[in-house]
Design a protein around this motif. Structure first.
Motif, short mmCIF file in Angstrom:
data_model
loop_
_atom_site.label_atom_id
_atom_site.label_comp_id
_atom_site.label_asym_id
_atom_site.label_seq_id
_atom_site.Cartn_x
_atom_site.Cartn_y
_atom_site.Cartn_z
N VAL A 4 37.83 -15.08 -37.09
CA VAL A 4 36.48 -15.62 -37.75
C VAL A 4 36.60 -16.40 -39.11
CG1 VAL A 4 34.19 -15.22 -38.43
CG2 VAL A 4 34.95 -13.79 -36.29
N GLY A 5 36.17 -17.42 -39.37
CA GLY A 5 36.04 -18.06 -40.68
C GLY A 5 35.02 -17.92 -41.24
N LEU A 6 34.71 -17.32 -42.55
CA LEU A 6 33.45 -17.47 -43.20
C LEU A 6 33.49 -18.44 -44.35
CD1 LEU A 6 30.95 -16.09 -44.24
CD2 LEU A 6 32.26 -14.53 -45.24
N SER A 15 31.14 -14.02 -51.01
CA SER A 15 31.75 -12.60 -51.28
C SER A 15 30.85 -11.39 -50.97
CB SER A 15 32.01 -12.36 -52.90
OG SER A 15 33.31 -13.16 -53.16
N THR A 16 29.73 -11.76 -50.96
CA THR A 16 28.76 -10.59 -50.78
C THR A 16 28.66 -10.35 -49.13
OG1 THR A 16 27.18 -11.17 -52.53
CG2 THR A 16 26.15 -10.10 -50.64
N VAL A 17 28.61 -11.34 -48.55
CA VAL A 17 28.70 -11.34 -46.89
C VAL A 17 29.96 -10.78 -46.69
CG1 VAL A 17 28.78 -12.73 -44.92
CG2 VAL A 17 26.92 -13.39 -46.62
N VAL A 146 28.96 -20.32 -41.36
CA VAL A 146 28.64 -20.91 -42.57
C VAL A 146 27.59 -20.41 -43.37
CG1 VAL A 146 27.71 -22.97 -43.65
CG2 VAL A 146 29.48 -23.28 -41.98
N LEU A 147 27.67 -20.09 -44.63
CA LEU A 147 26.53 -19.67 -45.49
C LEU A 147 26.08 -20.85 -46.29
CD1 LEU A 147 25.39 -16.75 -46.48
CD2 LEU A 147 27.21 -16.89 -48.24
#
Length: 231
Positions: A4-6, A15-17, A146-147
């Motif tokens: 998984v790529g965040l 960083s929070t996620v 994606v955030l």
């Protein structure tokens, strides 16, 4: 297993996620931290950077003068030069890490937190590369998260993290705008993502999204592991 790529823009809350996913059971690694390690004296990437940028980027302690290197990259048009040296090594290190994780646990969810997943692909193709891990993120990841966040919120977060001084925050905010201008917009990233999380500053709401997402990721990883065991 599930790779998984965040990703998300500067100051989006990756960083929070990532920390929440790690708490829930994911294996997580940060691309920035890998890059920092690979840019230390004695590493091949360090030597390549000094060779390409000259002694001006070496500090009195022999380590890289990161502010000077950032100035050359972001303000003097040499970002592509720097990325071409750092990104291949970082991506190779990510792959080695994922291989180690899956050797230990075939049902693992391995998450790479990186701001530049899509930008690495864009820049590699701009250099004429059409295949391989840099030119197509599908070689590296099974799923992309994606955030997203409003740009002004991203800038405020970044500036607050860089400096507690008002003048320092103002300079950091200006730097953030330059960096964001070089990143692909959220809407374009979201259109290519498997999962999209929205971070508007509500910590509880963001955590609820991550917890829901984690259940999906675990289900996918378990199915993938079962399918491989039947091959």
């Amino acid at each position: 297993m599930l790779r998984v790529g965040l990703t998300g823009g500067l100051g989006s809350g990756k960083s929070t996620v990532a920390a929440t996913l790690r708490e829930l059971g994911a294996h997580v690694i940060e691309a920035d931290e890998l890059g920092r390690v690979l840019m230390e004296p004695g590493q091949a990437v360090y030597a390549e950077i000094v060779r390409a940028f000259g002694p001006q980027v070496v500090g009195p302690d022999g380590r890289l003068n990161r502010p000077r290197l950032a100035e050359l990259a972001f303000h003097e048009g040499r970002l592509q030069d720097l990325n071409a040296l750092v990104h291949p090594a970082v991506i190779a290190a990510q792959q080695r890490w994922m291989d180690e994780v899956f050797t230990q646990d075939q049902a693992a969810v391995a998450v790479v937190e990186s701001a530049l997943i899509f930008e690495v692909e864009r820049d590699a193709r701009a250099r004429g590369e059409q295949q391989g891990a840099l030119a197509d993120w599908r070689h590296r990841f099974d799923r992309i998260i994606v955030l997203t966040a409003p740009d002004e919120l991203k800038i405020a977060r970044y500036a607050a993290r860089i400096s507690a001084d008002p003048a320092g925050r103002e300079a950091a905010a200006a730097d953030a705008r330059i960096r964001l201008a070089r990143q692909i917009p959220d809407a374009e990233k979201a259109a290519r993502a498997d999962y999209v999380l929205e971070n508007t500053g509500d910590v509880a709401a963001l955590r609820a999204q991550v917890e829901s997402l984690w259940r999906h990721l675990k289900t996918e990883s378990n199915k993938s592991s079962t399918a491989r065991s039947l091959e």
